[in-house]
Enzyme design. Sequence first.
Site, PDB file in Angstrom:
ATOM      1  N   ASN A  12      -5.699  12.511   4.288  1.00 56.69           N
ATOM      2  CA  ASN A  12      -4.627  12.134   5.311  1.00 56.69           C
ATOM      3  C   ASN A  12      -3.563  13.310   5.107  1.00 56.69           C
ATOM      4  OD1 ASN A  12      -6.012  10.249   7.051  1.00 56.69           O
ATOM      5  ND2 ASN A  12      -5.041   8.542   5.482  1.00 56.69           N
ATOM      6  N   TYR A  58      -0.567   7.052   3.606  1.00 55.88           N
ATOM      7  CA  TYR A  58      -0.052   6.092   4.744  1.00 55.88           C
ATOM      8  C   TYR A  58       1.354   6.176   4.494  1.00 55.88           C
ATOM      9  CZ  TYR A  58      -5.108   4.973   5.566  1.00 55.88           C
ATOM     10  OH  TYR A  58      -6.281   5.045   5.734  1.00 55.88           O
ATOM     11  N   ASN A  89      -3.121   6.768  -0.358  1.00 49.80           N
ATOM     12  CA  ASN A  89      -4.052   7.166   0.661  1.00 49.80           C
ATOM     13  C   ASN A  89      -3.547   7.681   1.923  1.00 49.80           C
ATOM     14  OD1 ASN A  89      -5.662   5.921  -1.081  1.00 49.80           O
ATOM     15  ND2 ASN A  89      -6.730   4.597   0.259  1.00 49.80           N
ATOM     16  N   HIS A 131       0.913  -1.301  -0.002  1.00 52.85           N
ATOM     17  CA  HIS A 131      -0.135  -0.073  -0.045  1.00 52.85           C
ATOM     18  C   HIS A 131       0.819   1.188   0.052  1.00 52.85           C
ATOM     19  CE1 HIS A 131      -3.209   2.607   0.426  1.00 52.85           C
ATOM     20  NE2 HIS A 131      -3.940   2.068   1.497  1.00 52.85           N
TER      21      HIS A 131
END
Length: 355
Positions: free
Chosen positions: A235, A180, A178, A175
């Site tokens: 985020n 992170y 997004n 991942h």
Amino acid sequence: MTTAFDPLSLAGVPLNNRVVMLPMTRSRAHGPGQAPTEATAVYYAQRATAGLIVSEGIQPSVVGQGYPSTPGLHSDAQVEAWRRVTDAVHAKDGVIFAQLMHTGRIGHPSLLPDGLISVAPSAVAADTKVFTAEGLQPCVTPKELTPAEIEQTIADFVSAARNAIAAGFDGVEIHGANGYLIQQFLSDNANLRTDEWGGTTQGRIRFGVEVAKAVTEAIGAHRVGFRISPGNPFNDIVESDLPGLYGELLTALSPLGLAYVHLMEGPDRELTLQLRKQWQGTFILNPFTHPNPTGLDALGLVEDGTTDAVSFGALFISNPDLPRRLQRGGPFATPDPATFYGGDERGYTDYPTLD
């Protein structure tokens, strides 16, 4: 003409169709030690007609957890629990990859064992809030990773990838999207480093590339995908020069021979087409359809060659037999956002199929 319902060879793994269930956090790892439950096995098995299932985000280490009741892949108990899930999917002739998601600075000390604090490229708090057992809480200032801790974090991804294969997953998706940890290294506002892990474009992409290299060496490139979301501000992420940044990232990833790249698209279709042209391997696209969920129109993106496969999110929650419904043109059940996160089988395993 290729359609979304034609088979696809994913680095040698045969997929029955090109409809992908994208990773969605459901916060239902209520088992001991953040392990999936029997309901998790039912949930994924119900959706095994997807050409590929990419699991919800799974933390590769204790400190990688950023939300309540999200599952891990860093203990023997978690591996055993995930094996029940993968067995259930394979019994339905499905293919499932585990998404490895380290949330980095997105988290809260209340979600972690005493003494642990979220980590990040730099000690800069994200200007956002996260869900905790006490409700929404602002993100705290994370601990800046030292070079040695960065190497340990890469090793954590490798260990989780090996655990995923031991648990029966067909592969893993790293991942890098997004907001992170991997995207935090890519970003201008979360990564203020001036060492080899930041500063230049090459420095910013280094962490994600090194994770991918290490994971492919451990389990094989044919078992590894990589997810990106260029320019996604989620985020509290700020990125500049998206064509340059992500062009360099894909250039560095290309020699690894990954199974696929999975792009979560923003409003810039030209950037998507640039990256699609640049990437020589399998390309999976989650198209930009905001504010609506990805629907029937997305199937045309396979037919016109924009992507090799298309991923769907919310409609997979409420339509466990989504490929069949897409092939028929509907009807589609509407998901209930009130049951997206946490809870029991309601809004999880109780959506009916057409039958």
